[in-house]
Design an enzyme around this catalytic site. Structure first.
Site, PDB file in Angstrom:
ATOM      1  CG  ASP A 296      67.521  55.758  30.828  1.00 13.68           C
ATOM      2  OD1 ASP A 296      67.289  56.835  30.254  1.00 13.68           O
ATOM      3  OD2 ASP A 296      68.058  55.679  31.942  1.00 13.68           O
TER       4      ASP A 296
ATOM      5  CG  HIS B 127      72.149  58.360  29.525  1.00 12.65           C
ATOM      6  ND1 HIS B 127      71.728  57.199  30.112  1.00 12.65           N
ATOM      7  CD2 HIS B 127      71.550  59.380  30.189  1.00 12.65           C
ATOM      8  CE1 HIS B 127      70.916  57.503  31.107  1.00 12.65           C
ATOM      9  NE2 HIS B 127      70.789  58.805  31.191  1.00 12.65           N
TER      10      HIS B 127
ATOM     11  NE  ARG C 269      64.153  57.042  39.918  1.00 13.15           N
ATOM     12  CZ  ARG C 269      63.924  57.742  38.822  1.00 13.15           C
ATOM     13  NH1 ARG C 269      62.844  58.478  38.737  1.00 13.15           N
ATOM     14  NH2 ARG C 269      64.777  57.703  37.819  1.00 13.15           N
TER      15      ARG C 269
ATOM     16  CE  LYS D  83      62.030  69.280  32.295  1.00  9.08           C
ATOM     17  NZ  LYS D  83      61.434  68.372  33.236  1.00  9.08           N
TER      18      LYS D  83
ATOM     19  CD  GLN E  75      64.301  55.614  33.751  1.00  8.30           C
ATOM     20  OE1 GLN E  75      65.510  55.411  33.952  1.00  8.30           O
ATOM     21  NE2 GLN E  75      63.747  56.782  33.921  1.00  8.30           N
TER      22      GLN E  75
ATOM     23  CG  HIS F 205      69.866  62.551  30.818  1.00  4.02           C
ATOM     24  ND1 HIS F 205      70.290  61.759  31.860  1.00  4.02           N
ATOM     25  CD2 HIS F 205      70.633  63.659  30.855  1.00  4.02           C
ATOM     26  CE1 HIS F 205      71.273  62.377  32.496  1.00  4.02           C
ATOM     27  NE2 HIS F 205      71.506  63.528  31.903  1.00  4.02           N
TER      28      HIS F 205
HETATM   29 ZN   LIG Z   1      69.636  59.838  32.528  1.00  2.00          ZN
END
Ligand SMILES: [Zn+2]
Ligand SMILES: [Zn+2]
Length: 651
Positions: A390, A392, A370, A477, A388, A523
């Site tokens: 991460d 999903h 980023r 969230k 990350q 997420h």
């Molecule tokens: Zn995501």
């Protein structure tokens, strides 16, 4: 009630009548003198205003004190004006740009050419002291646009303020605030009634900033400061900063050989040194094991991707500023991947799932890139390339609550192992009442998902705050807020519901009735990015990581050269037991080597001499300085293995 009277409602619901035109300060005084003294601003019908503001009609009234976030904003922003006035007195050619309150105090960005020296800061503080002592009033004036231009051009000769004036939307009030004589600044306010309230202040440091945060623009000097109503509050704050500085992960990371940066590599692109890579790898493997036990499956996606995917997900063009410039290959545009979600969605699409196949839980230690602004870079906390933790999850509406509970429980288990307990849950909801345009899709779906999250938190029996208006644009969230060493809250872990993308990308499953239906996506990140989490861990433990997370867990110190051979056997035995071990057989004295190992924050030092080799035993010292009783080597191996496997936090 007479014509000239109006009704003022206090926070406790009491309604009092006052004469129109009374100031907020006088209303505060009518409640109590003490309250008026503690007041820094007031709130009228929910809007923070100056204490000197006259009230002309019925209103809800509240006193704002320094202790609140709004109070600190007013206090610190007013302090920035005091600093700006002091700077202009000392450096009349300086040009002021912006001077906001921030979470930790205030700053002002100033166009002055050469950077301020520490001696300059001392002089500025002394000048501020005079302005505080003179107790100069802040005074608001509202003017027309042409009058404002005249003031800026003729009195201030300041091109930056002309640009800021252009930012004020047509129809909005344009206001200036003066501070005593000879100082006036374009400002929305509100401000303290006078500078005398700022009893204690300190200028902390300076840095280079750019006009509008853009390195293409002129370099400005930013001066940071902090202030309080009482000296003892300032003293406590400075002590906290001193303690926190010792824990700064940038310093610890350097001292322990965890990571470094190189100008030639680029800003915000960390280089993981051997010890840092051990730690990073440990965390990645640990999370993978924990997640796989919970039914996650690991996937892997590439670091560059065609622009088309990001147009399909909607990241382009809206997210473009945070992405690196595109790369052209074979006449097509590719971008460095800023997030893993779109790739996981492409994988899910290949599954043609029925309700019986759900939930699908994809996980990835995914590299993301980023383009963070250069001024915001901060060690590992904010970087331009990160990995990350991460995932999903693709679930049916009926599975949502159970899956969210599963994520939260996984989070709780992980943070017990990390020894971190100072966190809180925050439920971030939409605010359809005040900002209906912000949220796409059906309100009913938002309400249902919000309720599922609330029920999940209730079932978990964890305390949580509900905040309206903090939801992301694609769904409600749960953020998990960790307290950092500065006492501020950081969001590291998050569970975000996505009810928009499944519709946009047509991500469906076949439900029990045989019909296609959109999935719901969760997420979630438990550790956030490994970079930020490691920064957090290093600060939390001041580098004294728990045994199981220490890159080097033990070091063997042979007393003399003749003990080195035997010491190497001890190292080999520890290795076999899965303990990361080094040896220091250098010619330095034993005390020196012990001191070095302590500075390297190695949990155990094993001193090996004649007696130990004869008895096949070790004498272990902890990094805390505590010496353990001699024990058989096998006994120590068992002891260390147990600590490692049990992820025990105490040495
Ligand atoms: Zn995501
Ligand atoms: Zn201001």
């Amino acid at each position: 009630m007479a014509e000239s009277e109006m009704k003022i409602t206090f926070p406790n619901g009491d309604v009092h009548e006052f004469v129109r035109g009374i100031t907020c300060l006088e209303v505060a005084k009518s409640i109590s003198e003490g309250l008026a003294r503690a007041a820094v601003a007031a709130k009228l019908d929910g809007v923070v205003v100056d204490l000197t503001r006259k009230i002309e009609s019925d209103a809800k009234f509240e006193v704002i004190k320094f202790e609140s976030k709004e109070g600190k904003d007013v206090f610190w922003h007013s302090s920035s004006h005091v600093m700006a006035k002091a700077i202009l007195r000392l450096f009349p050619d300086a040009k002021l740009t912006i001077g906001p309150a921030i979470e930790t105090g205030f700053y002002y960005d100033i166009d002055i050419g050469t950077p301020f020296t520490p001696e300059d800061l001392v002089k500025i503080e002394a000048e501020m002291g005079k302005i505080v002592k003179e107790n100069e009033p802040f005074q608001r004036s509202e003017v027309s646009r042409s009058e404002a231009e005249k003031i800026i051009n003729e009195r201030l000769a300041n091109p930056y303020k002309i640009e800021l004036l252009k930012d004020v939307p047509e129809g909005e009030k344009i206001s200036f605030y003066s501070l005593g004589k000879n100082f006036i600044d374009l400002c929305y306010g509100p401000h303290l009634p006078s500078s005398g309230k700022i009893k204690a202040f300190k200028l902390l440091n300076t840095s280079t900033a750019y006009w509008r945060g853009d390195a293409k623009n002129k370099a400005l000097q930013r001066v940071y400061g902090v202030s309080f109503p009482e000296k003892k509050e300032l003293d406590a704050h400075l002590k906290m900063l001193e303690d926190a500085a010792k824990r700064d992960h940038r310093k610890i990371g350097k001292d322990l050989g965890i990571f470094t940066f190189a100008e030639e590599v680029g800003m915000g692109l960390p280089l993981w040194l051997p010890k840092g890579e051990v730690l990073r790898h440990l965390l990645v493997e640990y999370m993978r094991k924990m997640e796989e036990e919970d039914g996650y499956v690991y996937v892997h996606s590439p670091s560059i991707t065609r622009a088309d995917l990001y147009y399909a997900t909607g990241h382009l063009p809206y997210y473009k500023d945070s992405m690196y410039a595109p790369i052209e290959i074979d006449g097509m545009e590719y971008y460095l991947k800023p997030m893993n979600c779109p790739h996981h969605h492409m994988m899910f699409r290949t599954l043609a799932a029925s309700y019986k196949d759900l939930p699908v839980r994809f996980a990835e230690a995914g590299d993301c890139f980023r383009h963070e602004l250069s001024g915001t870079m901060h060690g590992l906390m904010r970087v331009r390339c990160f990995t990350q933790n991460d995932s999903h999850m693709y679930v049916t509406p009926a599975q949502l609550k159970k899956e969210v509970i599963g994520v939260a429980r996984l989070f709780q288990r992980v943070y017990v192992d990390m020894g971190i307990s100072d966190y809180s849950f925050r439920l971030s909801l939409p605010d359809f009442e005040n900002n209906p345009g912000k949220y796409g899709g059906e309100e009913k779906k938002w309400a249902d998902a919000s309720e599922e999250l609330r029920q999940a938190l209730l079932e978990l029996k964890v305390p949580f705050d509900e905040v309206k208006g903090e939801a992301s644009f694609y769904g409600p969230k749960i953020d998990i807020q960790l307290k950092n060493v500065y006492g501020q809250e950081d969001t590291i872990a998050t569970i975000q519901i996505d009810i928009m993308i499944p519709k946009r990308l047509n991500l469906t499953f076949v439900n029990e009735k045989g019909e296609k239906e959109n999935v719901i996506i969760i997420h979630r990140a438990i550790l956030g990015s490994y970079e930020r989490f490691i920064a957090y861990l290093l600060e939390h433990y001041a580098g004294n990581l728990p045994f199981w997370l220490s890159p080097v867990q033990a070091i063997v110190l042979p007393i003399a050269d003749r003990h080195t051979e035997g010491a190497l056997k001890v190292v080999a035995a520890l290795h076999s037991a899965g303990i990361r071990t080094e040896i220091d057989s250098s010619n330095q004295t034993l005390d020196y080597r012990i001191r070095n190992a302590q500075l390297a924050k190695i949990p155990y030092m094993l001193v090996v001499g004649d007696r130990e080799l004869e008895n096949n035993s070790v004498t272990a010292r902890k990094r805390t300085g505590e010496v353990m009783k001699p024990m058989a080597l096998d006994e120590f191996l068992e002891f260390a293995r147990k600590k490692n496997d049990g992820k025990e936090l105490e040495l």
